[in-house]
Write an enzyme that holds these catalytic residues in place. Structure first.
Site: not given
Length: 520
Positions: A305, A154, A158, A152
């Site tokens: 988050d 962000a 990462q 993933g």
């Protein structure tokens, strides 16, 4: 038209230059000309669109509402393009805005949500550079294997899957190399542009966004802080056996590299994944609510988050139990005791529909005369539902549309509220909206069990606080007895709800009905 846009761009550029020139700690030459120019141009075009598109249309008319929605959409798309182009901090702020489902116009939140899947990726060479600089070794010296494609990516980092020399599979979180250097300058640029826009639109109150970024971004860029947060929350919530937090490998972690235990699962909003794997959707929703109620009301240390990529679910093959895996511990909000108590009591009042106390504690939290709007923002319910009791009925489709429409209609008042409430409230509102988004995806929104769990945590938190302030043994015993009775009442009510919805409850109801009719 072009002249007006040019004027606005010039005004923004001039203000930026004056502001930066007066700041002795920053060299204006550190700013990338393209990044600054792109941000100024986008701000100018968006401002010009709002100034001109609605000028000749009667306020409040259907045409005005339609045109305003179109301007919102165009502006949101321009903002999204700016975030994708400037990356880093811009994407982070855009993601924050996209999470405010019930606080901003839907055109913005819907458009900016895609930023969670459009984060930039660092190249292999950039990854190698960060690992070499921070750990002093090459990738091949540290790992048997290291997957090039990230699990993933962000806005700030990462994550890659890798295998250590001893055969342990780990997740390696690596910060994008340019983010650290650009972040403070990007925030300063945003601050200048928002100040310019506020001069043109006095009702535009978004400075809270910059203030939050200033405070939180340095913490999120320190991965050692993230590791400490992960260990703290794992210890704090160790009684929840369904919660899994990845272990941190401190010997291979730095401010820009974080080595963690590798964990995988389906995203928490993926109902289809849960059904395929035999995971009880209601149980997951209930347990997620328990986690966050415990964090917010009891401990005052909140993971802020919880978007679906950071909350995974997986069924344990050995036990058959469903686990919640909590990832990305960079952003936490620490709540002061006084704020936490006021927030507890406000939610207790909201659940009981005690409007006098709703007004009292909303005002104490900075809402002032806008306390009805504040209550609607917290609960994402209409004022009518708040008055009736938010646990009395589920959210209807029409009520959800009404709330989203109000986010656009009351935008000036909402931004005023966001500027007035304590800074601790801002991340809680974002967290609330992210959790509501998960509940909506799972079709478990506003369930009775979620309010019961919140009530339990509020009762425990207030009782703990009262005991800590009391020096009398008798008074502490009295508080404990009141707490036990209140929790017992909730347990009894929960049992009643379970019987009412179960097959056994249906049989008992049918039997009582038959006995009633047979006596006549």
């Amino acid at each position: 038209m072009a002249q007006r846009a040019l004027k606005l761009a010039s005004l923004a550029a001039a203000a930026s230059g004056i502001y930066l020139y007066g700041n002795k700690y920053l060299d204006p030459n550190d700013f990338g000309v393209v990044r600054v120019g792109r941000a100024i141009a986008t701000t100018a075009v968006i401002t010009y669109d709002y100034l001109t598109s609605l000028r000749s249309v009667p306020y409040g008319s259907e045409e005005y509402d339609f045109l305003k929605s179109q301007v919102h959409l165009r502006s949101a798309e321009r903002l999204r393009e700016l975030c994708c182009a400037n990356r880093g901090t811009f994407i982070k702020v855009g993601q924050h805005l996209g999470a405010l489902d019930y606080l901003l116009p839907e055109e913005y939140t819907r458009t900016l949500k895609v930023l969670h899947s459009q984060a930039p990726q660092s190249t292999r060479q950039e990854i190698e550079q960060v690992i070499r600089e921070d750990l002093g070794k090459e990738i091949k010296e540290l790992f048997i294997s290291f997957e090039d494609t990230p699990l993933g990516a962000a806005s700030l980092a990462q994550v890659h899957k890798a295998v250590l020399q001893d055969g342990t599979t780990v997740a390696v979180k690596i910060q994008h190399p340019k983010v650290q250097a650009q972040s403070s300058k990007d925030i300063l640029l945003m601050e200048v542009l928002l100040l310019v826009v506020k001069q043109i639109f006095p009702d535009f109150e978004f400075m809270w966004l910059v203030e939050e970024a200033k405070k939180n971004l340095p913490l999120e860029l320190d991965f050692l802080n993230e590791g400490r947060n992960a260990e703290r929350v794992a210890h704090m919530l160790k009684n929840f056996d369904f919660l899994k937090v990845p272990r941190i490998y401190w010997e291979l972690s730095t401010r820009r590299v974080l080595l963690m235990e590798f964990m995988e699962g389906g995203q928490v909003n993926d109902r289809a994944y849960m059904e395929r794997n035999g995971i009880n959707v209601n149980e997951i929703s209930r347990n997620l609510g328990k986690l966050y109620s415990e964090m917010i009301f009891v401990n005052g240390f909140v993971h802020c988050d919880p978007h679906p990529g950071n909350v995974l679910v997986k069924k344990c093959p050995a036990s058959g139990k469903a686990h919640i895996i909590l990832l990305d511990h960079g952003l936490y909000q620490v709540l002061s005791e006084s704020f936490r108590m006021d927030y507890c009591r406000l939610w207790q009042a909201l659940i009981k529909a005690d409007m006098k106390r709703v007004q009292k504690y909303s005002r104490r939290l900075g809402a002032g005369d806008l306390y009805p709007l504040f209550a609607c923002m917290l609960t994402a319910r209409s004022w009518e539902s708040v008055n009736r009791g938010i646990d009395r009925s589920p959210v209807s489709a029409s009520e959800d549309v009404e709330i989203r429409s109000n986010a656009a209609a009351y935008l000036p008042q909402i931004t005023q509220l966001l500027n007035n409430v304590p800074r601790q409230m801002l991340l809680l509102l974002k967290t609330n909206d992210l959790l509501r988004g998960i509940e909506s995806a799972l079709h478990t929104r506003a369930s009775a069990s979620s309010f019961l769990n919140m009530s339990r945590c509020c009762i425990r938190a207030v009782s703990m606080y009262q005991r800590s302030r009391s020096h009398s043994l008798y008074r502490r015993a009295q508080i404990s007895l009141t707490e036990a009775l209140s929790l017992w009442q909730i347990n009894l009510y929960e049992l009643f709800l379970w019987l009412k919805g179960s097959q056994l409850g249906n049989w008992v109801t049918a039997l009582l009905s038959w006995m009633h009719h047979s006596t006549y």
